[in-house]
Design a protein around this motif. Sequence first.
Motif, mmCIF file in Angstrom:
data_model
loop_
_atom_site.group_PDB
_atom_site.id
_atom_site.type_symbol
_atom_site.label_atom_id
_atom_site.label_comp_id
_atom_site.label_asym_id
_atom_site.label_seq_id
_atom_site.Cartn_x
_atom_site.Cartn_y
_atom_site.Cartn_z
ATOM 1 N N HIS A 242 34.041 40.703 101.291
ATOM 2 C CA HIS A 242 35.158 39.916 100.752
ATOM 3 C C HIS A 242 35.728 38.971 101.801
ATOM 4 O O HIS A 242 36.090 37.827 101.480
ATOM 5 C CB HIS A 242 36.257 40.861 100.252
ATOM 6 N N PHE A 243 35.794 39.425 103.047
ATOM 7 C CA PHE A 243 36.378 38.604 104.113
ATOM 8 C C PHE A 243 35.310 37.938 104.993
ATOM 9 O O PHE A 243 35.631 37.420 106.065
ATOM 10 C CB PHE A 243 37.318 39.464 104.972
ATOM 11 N N ASP A 244 34.081 37.965 104.525
ATOM 12 C CA ASP A 244 32.978 37.294 105.221
ATOM 13 C C ASP A 244 32.852 37.765 106.678
ATOM 14 O O ASP A 244 32.800 36.962 107.611
ATOM 15 C CB ASP A 244 33.176 35.773 105.173
ATOM 16 N N ILE A 245 32.815 39.081 106.843
ATOM 17 C CA ILE A 245 32.694 39.691 108.172
ATOM 18 C C ILE A 245 31.318 40.335 108.283
ATOM 19 O O ILE A 245 30.928 41.135 107.428
ATOM 20 C CB ILE A 245 33.799 40.746 108.392
ATOM 21 N N THR A 246 30.577 39.980 109.324
ATOM 22 C CA THR A 246 29.219 40.511 109.498
ATOM 23 C C THR A 246 29.058 41.085 110.913
ATOM 24 O O THR A 246 28.649 40.368 111.837
ATOM 25 C CB THR A 246 28.166 39.407 109.269
ATOM 26 N N PRO A 247 29.391 42.354 111.104
ATOM 27 C CA PRO A 247 29.239 42.970 112.429
ATOM 28 C C PRO A 247 27.770 43.156 112.786
ATOM 29 O O PRO A 247 26.897 43.153 111.910
ATOM 30 C CB PRO A 247 29.941 44.320 112.256
ATOM 31 N N ASP A 248 27.495 43.314 114.072
ATOM 32 C CA ASP A 248 26.125 43.596 114.508
ATOM 33 C C ASP A 248 25.660 44.944 113.955
ATOM 34 O O ASP A 248 24.484 45.129 113.637
ATOM 35 C CB ASP A 248 26.040 43.620 116.043
ATOM 36 N N MET A 249 26.608 45.874 113.861
ATOM 37 C CA MET A 249 26.261 47.213 113.385
ATOM 38 C C MET A 249 27.417 47.817 112.596
ATOM 39 O O MET A 249 28.565 47.761 113.040
ATOM 40 C CB MET A 249 25.925 48.129 114.564
ATOM 41 N N LEU A 250 27.111 48.350 111.426
ATOM 42 C CA LEU A 250 28.087 49.107 110.639
ATOM 43 C C LEU A 250 27.676 50.565 110.731
ATOM 44 O O LEU A 250 26.609 50.957 110.264
ATOM 45 C CB LEU A 250 28.088 48.641 109.180
ATOM 46 N N PHE A 251 28.501 51.344 111.356
ATOM 47 C CA PHE A 251 28.155 52.708 111.742
ATOM 48 C C PHE A 251 28.902 53.715 110.873
ATOM 49 O O PHE A 251 30.092 53.567 110.623
ATOM 50 C CB PHE A 251 28.531 52.920 113.212
ATOM 51 N N SER A 252 28.212 54.748 110.426
ATOM 52 C CA SER A 252 28.836 55.810 109.630
ATOM 53 C C SER A 252 29.489 56.837 110.557
ATOM 54 O O SER A 252 28.829 57.389 111.435
ATOM 55 C CB SER A 252 27.792 56.490 108.750
ATOM 56 N N TYR A 253 30.773 57.072 110.339
ATOM 57 C CA TYR A 253 31.491 58.071 111.140
ATOM 58 C C TYR A 253 32.448 58.817 110.216
ATOM 59 O O TYR A 253 33.407 58.241 109.693
ATOM 60 C CB TYR A 253 32.270 57.406 112.276
ATOM 61 N N HIS A 254 32.161 60.094 109.974
ATOM 62 C CA HIS A 254 32.999 60.868 109.060
ATOM 63 C C HIS A 254 33.042 62.324 109.511
ATOM 64 O O HIS A 254 32.456 62.692 110.549
ATOM 65 C CB HIS A 254 32.484 60.751 107.621
ATOM 66 N N GLU A 255 33.726 63.137 108.747
ATOM 67 C CA GLU A 255 33.979 64.528 109.125
ATOM 68 C C GLU A 255 32.695 65.314 109.378
ATOM 69 O O GLU A 255 32.646 66.168 110.263
ATOM 70 C CB GLU A 255 34.803 65.214 108.023
#
Length: 293
Positions: A60-73
Amino acid sequence: MKAAVQKSFNASEEERGKLYLVATPIGNLDDMTFRAINTLKSCSIIAAEDTRQTRKLLTHFDITPDMLFSYHEHNKAASGPELIRYIIEGKNLALVSDAGLPAISDPGSDLVKLALEAGISVIPIPGANAALSALIASGLDTERFTFVGFPPRDKKDLEKLLQSFQASHGTILFYESPHRIVKTLTVLKETLGSRRVVLARELTKLHEEWVRGSVEQCLAKLEEHPPIGEYCVVVEGKNEAEEEQERQAWWQSLSLEDHVAHYEAEGLTRKEAMKRTATDRSISKRDVYNALL
């Protein structure tokens, strides 16, 4: 290989990246701040609780990181140290939750601890928060409050938690799921009595809804309209006048002598017992002494 990894962990503070805690909208995308958008755009890595949900926001905000990392419990034990390694190597990392402030009722707090232990700068990027949004519009006391996240599911544990707030003047804030809200409010009524309660759901969204009243009135409303969606629950603290009345009630039927004797039986000296009695009755210690001569 080991030498390279060791070198990265020994990087100077100037060479290290930073950990940004970025608030995301709790419903309305217009709640996203300019600073939050710019921060996400500037970070090499974004760590998210649910990457599918976060990807919608980034698109939606046109953001493209080098890496989208999963971090959860469920993966924090393995993912946390890996994320810290990336930061130490010089990459800026933004941590987001599905909605609102990260590190509130999610594993982000564990990543913050790891970062601080590693000497990494942790920078909050403030924004929307469901619990505080519910509090400020609740009409209940905002001077003192306690946030407890999601309360325990077990009834005994829930009762124990609520009992700890029996004498608290501060407002209580917590989240609850739609299939547990009636049960939790019922236990709240049994434990704390008829407190004023505010239920908020779908905050900042088109169908934002508020239910205000006694806990009995809120339960009746939920019976008429079955709960849908997650709730923010705001519960009033104990009334000071009521607490003072309860505090004094136990000795009202006692004579002055019996009142003093009660404290002596608890192990206080006669002098200490007379002082405590005087405090209870809002009279001077001399008056107690003279009356018992």
